[in-house]
Design an enzyme around this catalytic site. Structure first.
Site, short mmCIF file in Angstrom:
data_model
loop_
_atom_site.label_atom_id
_atom_site.label_comp_id
_atom_site.label_asym_id
_atom_site.label_seq_id
_atom_site.Cartn_x
_atom_site.Cartn_y
_atom_site.Cartn_z
N ALA A 46 3.50 9.01 -5.14
CA ALA A 46 2.90 9.26 -3.98
C ALA A 46 2.89 7.89 -3.03
O ALA A 46 2.00 7.49 -2.54
CB ALA A 46 1.34 9.47 -4.21
N HIS A 51 3.72 0.42 -0.93
CA HIS A 51 5.04 0.68 -2.14
C HIS A 51 6.15 0.17 -1.39
O HIS A 51 6.90 -0.66 -1.89
CB HIS A 51 4.97 1.98 -2.91
CG HIS A 51 3.74 2.65 -3.26
ND1 HIS A 51 2.91 3.66 -2.74
CD2 HIS A 51 3.00 2.48 -4.43
CE1 HIS A 51 1.98 3.97 -3.63
NE2 HIS A 51 1.88 3.13 -4.48
N GLN A 75 -5.05 4.95 -18.12
CA GLN A 75 -6.04 4.21 -17.30
C GLN A 75 -6.68 5.12 -16.39
O GLN A 75 -7.67 4.61 -15.51
CB GLN A 75 -5.16 3.31 -16.31
CG GLN A 75 -4.35 4.03 -15.45
CD GLN A 75 -3.34 2.95 -14.71
OE1 GLN A 75 -2.51 2.64 -15.35
NE2 GLN A 75 -3.56 2.80 -13.37
N GLN A 163 -1.71 -7.03 -3.39
CA GLN A 163 -2.84 -7.65 -3.20
C GLN A 163 -4.09 -6.58 -3.39
O GLN A 163 -5.10 -7.00 -3.52
CB GLN A 163 -3.19 -8.73 -2.15
CG GLN A 163 -4.22 -9.24 -2.07
CD GLN A 163 -4.85 -10.23 -2.98
OE1 GLN A 163 -4.12 -10.96 -3.28
NE2 GLN A 163 -6.03 -10.18 -3.23
N LYS A 164 -3.66 -5.33 -2.48
CA LYS A 164 -4.70 -4.67 -2.58
C LYS A 164 -5.53 -4.25 -3.87
O LYS A 164 -6.69 -3.84 -3.69
CB LYS A 164 -3.97 -3.13 -2.36
CG LYS A 164 -4.69 -1.83 -2.68
CD LYS A 164 -5.59 -1.59 -1.42
CE LYS A 164 -6.23 -0.10 -1.64
NZ LYS A 164 -6.59 0.55 -2.66
N ASP A 165 -4.88 -4.23 -5.04
CA ASP A 165 -5.37 -4.03 -6.24
C ASP A 165 -5.56 -5.45 -7.16
O ASP A 165 -4.98 -5.91 -7.80
CB ASP A 165 -4.65 -3.02 -7.24
CG ASP A 165 -4.72 -1.90 -6.45
OD1 ASP A 165 -5.52 -0.99 -6.78
OD2 ASP A 165 -3.30 -1.55 -6.06
P1 AMP Z 1 -0.27 2.56 -7.37
O1 AMP Z 1 0.68 3.63 -7.25
O2 AMP Z 1 -1.45 2.90 -6.46
O3 AMP Z 1 -0.63 2.45 -8.76
O4 AMP Z 1 0.20 1.26 -6.75
C1 AMP Z 1 1.27 0.69 -7.07
C2 AMP Z 1 1.63 -0.80 -6.55
O5 AMP Z 1 1.69 -0.56 -5.03
C3 AMP Z 1 0.42 -1.64 -7.06
O6 AMP Z 1 0.86 -3.01 -7.09
C4 AMP Z 1 -0.55 -1.81 -5.90
O7 AMP Z 1 -1.21 -2.80 -5.72
C5 AMP Z 1 0.58 -1.56 -4.84
N1 AMP Z 1 -0.04 -1.15 -3.59
C6 AMP Z 1 -0.78 0.16 -3.48
N2 AMP Z 1 -1.36 0.23 -2.02
C7 AMP Z 1 -0.86 -0.82 -1.40
C8 AMP Z 1 -1.17 -1.41 -0.05
N3 AMP Z 1 -1.71 -0.85 0.79
N4 AMP Z 1 -0.31 -2.65 0.24
C9 AMP Z 1 0.17 -3.37 -0.94
N5 AMP Z 1 0.42 -3.10 -1.84
C10 AMP Z 1 -0.09 -1.64 -2.19
#
Ligand code: AMP
Length: 314
Positions: A46, A51, A75, A163-165
């Site tokens: 998604a 990303h 998780q 940094q979001k997470d």
């Molecule tokens: P996820 O698919 O949600 O597991 O995220 C995958 C990677 O994308 C992780 O390193 C998140 O921290 C990063 N990520 C998700 N949303 C953002 C965002 N808004 N800004 C920067 N990085 C993001």
């Protein structure tokens, strides 16, 4: 007499990334990326511009970029959103193609957990039990376990996280350091919508009115950052004042903590701190954070200064 205008040959179509679904396919495709370093961007699919920014940053710094797309059941808690999590493989591939990804590893759970539930897991330790870990027991052990496996399987030299997470990023840094993984961890600032909402795959769950309500999370962080010069309690007070005006956000936590211990910073504290918030809007749990500098001349930072940052290098 003017010279005839030579028509330019059409741009060759961008070759799409190789897609590997199995361990053997990954091994074969990865062995072709031998002439330079490999960066990995791990995702749950998604994909959005957050990303894509991670991928583009990796693309600028590494010879090859591998993206993993894997919804990690380990998780997700039993009452969480694994089954409704958005699955958008075709548009994910389009984003990967446009961002110049070399290889996409998109396995199913039985490929990653080939013997079923893994008996051996990475333990996040005490940092995994607070904030998100308190709300989502076992989440960070499951996250670190798959991150470790994907680091091994992709044999990446560097790995890019948002940094979001913030707590996830901190725990991955700790795992890499504490367990001596030969991987450079790079953080990328949070990418936001023009109105400030942090991009997230989960934003697709929000109704139009939820989305309006959700804006109070990033507004609270901004208000907190604007009070940074006055010290920790002023930051907390300013952020809380925004959230109490929006009763439709069910706040789980709003904290100002030390970036490496995640403990509340005391009132005398000056320096870098993490202002983090989590809350439920409608049926959706959202998180957001801002790294801030507390003290005279303080305010919001993009990422913490004592960690290698792609953004700060540009
Ligand atoms: P996820 O698919 O949600 O597991 O995220 C995958 C990677 O994308 C992780 O390193 C998140 O921290 C990063 N990520 C998700 N949303 C953002 C965002 N808004 N800004 C920067 N990085 C993001």
């Amino acid at each position: 007499m003017s010279a005839p205008v030579a028509s330019r040959p059409a741009e060759p179509p961008q070759p799409g990334p190789v897609v590997a679904r199995t361990r053997d396919e990954l091994k074969a495709a990865r062995s072709l990326l031998a002439d330079g370093d490999v960066a990995v961007v791990m995702t749950m699919g998604a994909l959005h511009d957050g990303h894509a920014t991670l991928i583009r940053t990796a693309r600028q710094r590494a010879a090859h970029v591998v993206v993993t797309i894997f919804l990690n059941p380990l998780q997700f808690g039993p009452r969480e959103d694994l089954s409704r999590y958005p699955r958008t493989f075709d548009s994910d591939m389009e984003i990967c193609r446009n961002a110049g990804v070399d290889l996409v590893f998109a396995p199913t759970p039985d490929v990653i957990y080939q013997d079923g539930d893994p008996g051996v897991r990475i333990s996040a330790g005490p940092l995994g039990n607070v904030l998100e870990g308190q709300a989502r027991p076992g989440h960070f052990d499951g996250m670190l376990t798959v991150v470790a496996k994907l680091m091994h399987l992709t044999r990446a030299d560097s790995a890019y996280y948002g940094q979001k997470d913030a707590q996830q990023l901190l725990l991955i840094r700790r795992m890499v350091r504490d367990l001596d993984f030969p991987v450079e961890v790079v953080s990328v600032p949070t990418v936001r919508e023009p109105d400030g909402l942090a991009m997230s795959s989960r934003n697709t769950y929000l109704t139009e009115s939820d989305r309006e309500v959700a804006l109070s999370l990033s507004r609270a962080l901004q208000a907190g950052a604007a009070a940074a010069a006055e010290g920790p309690s002023a930051v907390r007070r300013a952020a809380r004042a925004v959230l109490v005006r929006e009763p439709l956000v069910l706040v789980d936590y709003l904290v100002l903590v030390h970036p490496s211990t995640l403990e509340d910073v005391p009132e005398w504290y000056r320096g870098e701190a993490l202002l983090a918030v989590a809350g439920r809007v409608g049926t959706t749990r959202l998180i957001d954070n801002l790294p801030i500098n507390v003290g005279p001349g303080g305010g919001a930072l993009e990422v913490f200064s004592d960690v290698p940052s792609a953004a700060l290098d540009q």
